[in-house]
Structure formats: structure tokens, C-alpha cells
Design a protein around this motif. Structure first.
Motif, PDB file in Angstrom:
ATOM      1  N   ARG A  38       0.833  -1.191   0.000  1.00  0.00           N
ATOM      2  CA  ARG A  38       0.000   0.000   0.000  1.00  0.00           C
ATOM      3  C   ARG A  38       0.870   1.244   0.000  1.00  0.00           C
ATOM      4  O   ARG A  38       2.009   1.224   0.479  1.00  0.00           O
ATOM      5  N   THR A  91      -5.644   4.194   5.324  1.00  0.00           N
ATOM      6  CA  THR A  91      -5.978   4.857   4.071  1.00  0.00           C
ATOM      7  C   THR A  91      -4.780   4.868   3.128  1.00  0.00           C
ATOM      8  O   THR A  91      -3.692   5.322   3.495  1.00  0.00           O
ATOM      9  N   VAL A  93      -3.595   3.668  -1.352  1.00  0.00           N
ATOM     10  CA  VAL A  93      -3.851   2.866  -2.542  1.00  0.00           C
ATOM     11  C   VAL A  93      -3.217   1.501  -2.296  1.00  0.00           C
ATOM     12  O   VAL A  93      -2.034   1.413  -1.947  1.00  0.00           O
ATOM     13  N   GLN A 118      -8.157   2.182  -4.332  1.00  0.00           N
ATOM     14  CA  GLN A 118      -8.128   3.148  -3.242  1.00  0.00           C
ATOM     15  C   GLN A 118      -8.954   2.652  -2.066  1.00  0.00           C
ATOM     16  O   GLN A 118     -10.116   2.248  -2.237  1.00  0.00           O
ATOM     17  N   THR A 120     -10.154   4.224   1.605  1.00  0.00           N
ATOM     18  CA  THR A 120     -10.216   5.428   2.431  1.00  0.00           C
ATOM     19  C   THR A 120     -11.002   5.113   3.688  1.00  0.00           C
ATOM     20  O   THR A 120     -12.138   4.641   3.608  1.00  0.00           O
TER      21      THR A 120
END
Length: 123
Positions: A38, A91, A93, A118, A120
């Protein structure tokens, strides 16, 4: 070549759950291990979890251990990341990756990458 496509990202409240999927196609027989990485805004891409597809050992970053679970469905050539107890600091990608050798923690060890999805987490 191997193609990887992630899905399942979205917006979730803190404490919630998401399940990410990574579908592999192409020369999937060459995939011995797969992993999740990530990248948060302004930060470097970091290791999240990895798995050996057939033998099953799993590895996790300390920050997600006990909350995230990596798994594979080899019949479907799909890898999953079940994320529970999500925190705002999760949070980022999320990218799936694959390699022809044993699981590794460094992104440079992986040959194949998806485009990212993504995630979030709101507080």
C-alpha cells in the motif's frame, strides 16, 4: 506475462471492514507467491501481507497483524485481503503483486503489479 487486477476498495468508517480482491490472468502458473502493498499520500509504498499460493504460509506487516487476513483461491486465480478493524492510517492505494519465487517483503522483488485500488477510512 501475468496480469493482475484489484477490486474492492472504497470508503469505510473507522472500525469497519473491506475485502480486496486481486484477479490474476495470463501465465498464472508462474506465480508462486503474491502479496499486497500500500501507498499512502506522501509516503513510500510499504509491505502489507504476502502468501505462498500453494503451500500457504502467510506473512504480515506488524501494523496489520491480527486485523488483516490474506488468502487465495487458486481455482479462481484470485487473491484476497480481508481487512477488519480499519483505521484512518490504513488509508492508501492498495496494490497486489506477484512473483515466481517465495514470498518477499520488498517491492523490488515482485515482477507483476496491479493498477491499485483506493481504500479510504474516515474517522
Amino acid at each position: 506475462q501475468v496480469q493482475l487486477v484489484e477490486s474492492g476498495g472504497g470508503l469505510v468508517q473507522a472500525g469497519g471492514s473491506l475485502r480486496l480482491s486481486c484477479a490474476a490472468s495470463g501465465r498464472t502458473f508462474s506465480l508462486y507467491s503474491m502479496g499486497w502493498f500500500r501507498q499512502a499520500p506522501g509516503k513510500e509504498r510499504e509491505f502489507v501481507a504476502a502468501i505462498a499460493r500453494t503451500t500457504g504460509p502467510t506473512y504480515y506487516a506488524d501494523s496489520v497483524k491480527g486485523r488483516f487476513t490474506i488468502s487465495t483461491d487458486n481455482a479462481e486465480n484470485t487473491m484476497y485481503l480481508q481487512m477488519n478493524g480499519l483505521k484512518p492510517e490504513d488509508t492508501a492505494v492498495y496494490y497486489c503483486a506477484g512473483r515466481s519465487g517465495p514470498p518477499r517483503f520488498l517491492q523490488r522483488e515482485y515482477s507483476y503489479w496491479g493498477q491499485g485500488t483506493q481504500v479510504t477510512v474516515s474517522s
